[in-house]
Design a protein around this motif. Sequence first.
Motif, PDB file in Angstrom:
ATOM      1  N   ASN A 178     103.927  66.635 116.813  1.00  0.00           N
ATOM      2  CA  ASN A 178     104.200  65.646 115.927  1.00  0.00           C
ATOM      3  C   ASN A 178     103.069  64.707 115.665  1.00  0.00           C
ATOM      4  O   ASN A 178     103.155  63.868 114.855  1.00  0.00           O
ATOM      5  CB  ASN A 178     105.423  64.920 116.187  1.00  0.00           C
ATOM      6  CG  ASN A 178     106.840  65.641 115.969  1.00  0.00           C
ATOM      7  OD1 ASN A 178     106.818  66.779 115.331  1.00  0.00           O
ATOM      8  ND2 ASN A 178     107.753  65.225 116.835  1.00  0.00           N
ATOM      9  N   GLY A 179     101.997  64.895 116.244  1.00  0.00           N
ATOM     10  CA  GLY A 179     100.806  64.104 116.125  1.00  0.00           C
ATOM     11  C   GLY A 179     100.507  63.282 117.264  1.00  0.00           C
ATOM     12  O   GLY A 179      99.586  62.333 117.085  1.00  0.00           O
ATOM     13  N   ARG A 180     101.349  63.058 118.248  1.00  0.00           N
ATOM     14  CA  ARG A 180     101.120  61.938 119.228  1.00  0.00           C
ATOM     15  C   ARG A 180     100.137  62.412 120.149  1.00  0.00           C
ATOM     16  O   ARG A 180      99.786  63.390 120.808  1.00  0.00           O
ATOM     17  CB  ARG A 180     102.488  61.908 119.973  1.00  0.00           C
ATOM     18  CG  ARG A 180     103.948  61.494 119.284  1.00  0.00           C
ATOM     19  CD  ARG A 180     103.998  60.003 119.092  1.00  0.00           C
ATOM     20  NE  ARG A 180     103.854  59.236 120.389  1.00  0.00           N
ATOM     21  CZ  ARG A 180     105.174  59.201 121.171  1.00  0.00           C
ATOM     22  NH1 ARG A 180     106.232  59.606 120.522  1.00  0.00           N
ATOM     23  NH2 ARG A 180     105.380  58.645 122.193  1.00  0.00           N
ATOM     24  N   ASP A 181      99.436  61.339 120.695  1.00  0.00           N
ATOM     25  CA  ASP A 181      98.374  61.382 121.959  1.00  0.00           C
ATOM     26  C   ASP A 181      99.234  61.511 123.244  1.00  0.00           C
ATOM     27  O   ASP A 181     100.155  61.183 123.139  1.00  0.00           O
ATOM     28  CB  ASP A 181      97.555  60.258 121.925  1.00  0.00           C
ATOM     29  CG  ASP A 181      96.662  60.223 120.853  1.00  0.00           C
ATOM     30  OD1 ASP A 181      96.178  61.163 120.053  1.00  0.00           O
ATOM     31  OD2 ASP A 181      96.248  58.871 120.411  1.00  0.00           O
ATOM     32  N   ILE A 182      98.804  61.983 124.094  1.00  0.00           N
ATOM     33  CA  ILE A 182      99.653  62.278 125.558  1.00  0.00           C
ATOM     34  C   ILE A 182      98.570  61.264 126.737  1.00  0.00           C
ATOM     35  O   ILE A 182      97.552  61.423 126.765  1.00  0.00           O
ATOM     36  CB  ILE A 182      99.427  63.613 125.931  1.00  0.00           C
ATOM     37  CG1 ILE A 182     100.509  64.161 124.863  1.00  0.00           C
ATOM     38  CG2 ILE A 182     100.042  63.673 127.227  1.00  0.00           C
ATOM     39  CD1 ILE A 182     101.948  63.777 125.171  1.00  0.00           C
ATOM     40  N   THR A 183      99.564  60.546 127.299  1.00  0.00           N
ATOM     41  CA  THR A 183      98.843  59.996 128.713  1.00  0.00           C
ATOM     42  C   THR A 183      99.263  60.552 129.865  1.00  0.00           C
ATOM     43  O   THR A 183     100.575  60.765 130.330  1.00  0.00           O
ATOM     44  CB  THR A 183      99.410  58.485 128.578  1.00  0.00           C
ATOM     45  OG1 THR A 183      99.098  57.746 127.345  1.00  0.00           O
ATOM     46  CG2 THR A 183      98.589  57.522 129.723  1.00  0.00           C
TER      47      THR A 183
END
Length: 301
Positions: A178-183
């Motif tokens: 969905n386009g989210r960055d990941i931490t």
Amino acid sequence: MKLTILGCYAATPRTITNPTSQVLEIRNRMFLIDCGEGTQVQLRKNKLKFSKINHIFISHLHGDHFYGLVGLISTFMLLNRQTDLHVYGPKGVKEIVLLQLRYSNSYTGYNLYFHELDSKESEIVYEDEKVVVKTIPLKHRIYTNGFLFQEKVGDRKLNVDAVQEYKIDTCYYQKIKNGRDITLDDGTIIPNAELTFDPIQPKSYAFCSDTMYDESIIPIIENCDVLYHETTFLESEADKAEKTMHSTAKQAAAIAAKANVKQLILGHYSTRYDTIDLFRQEAETLYSNVLLADDGKTFEF
């Protein structure tokens, strides 16, 4: 995106040609566009499943574009259809169909919904999470719309090697698409661009039949992948095209060129000509990517 031409000739059905009707398959949806006489026979010949058609788009109420509609609706009933059916078309289509059903003492065992159109401006008439359909107001002898079918931009494609390298749990995969960055657990932020590839470029299809030459449609269809544009006449009969509010092959090519579409499909031929190849030859004087529709022909894009 797959297009099956059920019929693409003007005016009357013949033993060797059929009036306008076609099926567009896009993002696992099957849309029926116009429904001239013989449509259900052509559906069977082309082995297209009746049950997958849930939305029918009618451009205008000239017989060669909708006289097969009530027959198809009745056949759905005989096949014990249960799924809802939606019909999009000019104001009056509901009255015409229901009158025929009423006086033949027929009925549908499924929900039949009519979405009647009367706007002279382009408007969205259908939308779901994957596809949107807009009208293309056309200039003909009666109220007429074309239809623009557009895929919506899909999810980004997961870079499997990257997510495995960072040991990212599968529960985050949809968020990544969905386009989210990941931490990560240590606080490191992994930009989405490192974890995904761009989604497949969405495709679009514009159906324009019947209409006279009209540059006002260009902003609506500009840059679309495929344009189906009527070519009832050749330029030698341009006077007949103007009088009957139809287009020539050369005029269709001019619209395609000015709208910068990727591919032009010609159709709605008058049967006065010995060969439809004449339409392609004429159109190619202005535009190079020209295909000819013909009954039973399938295009995949």
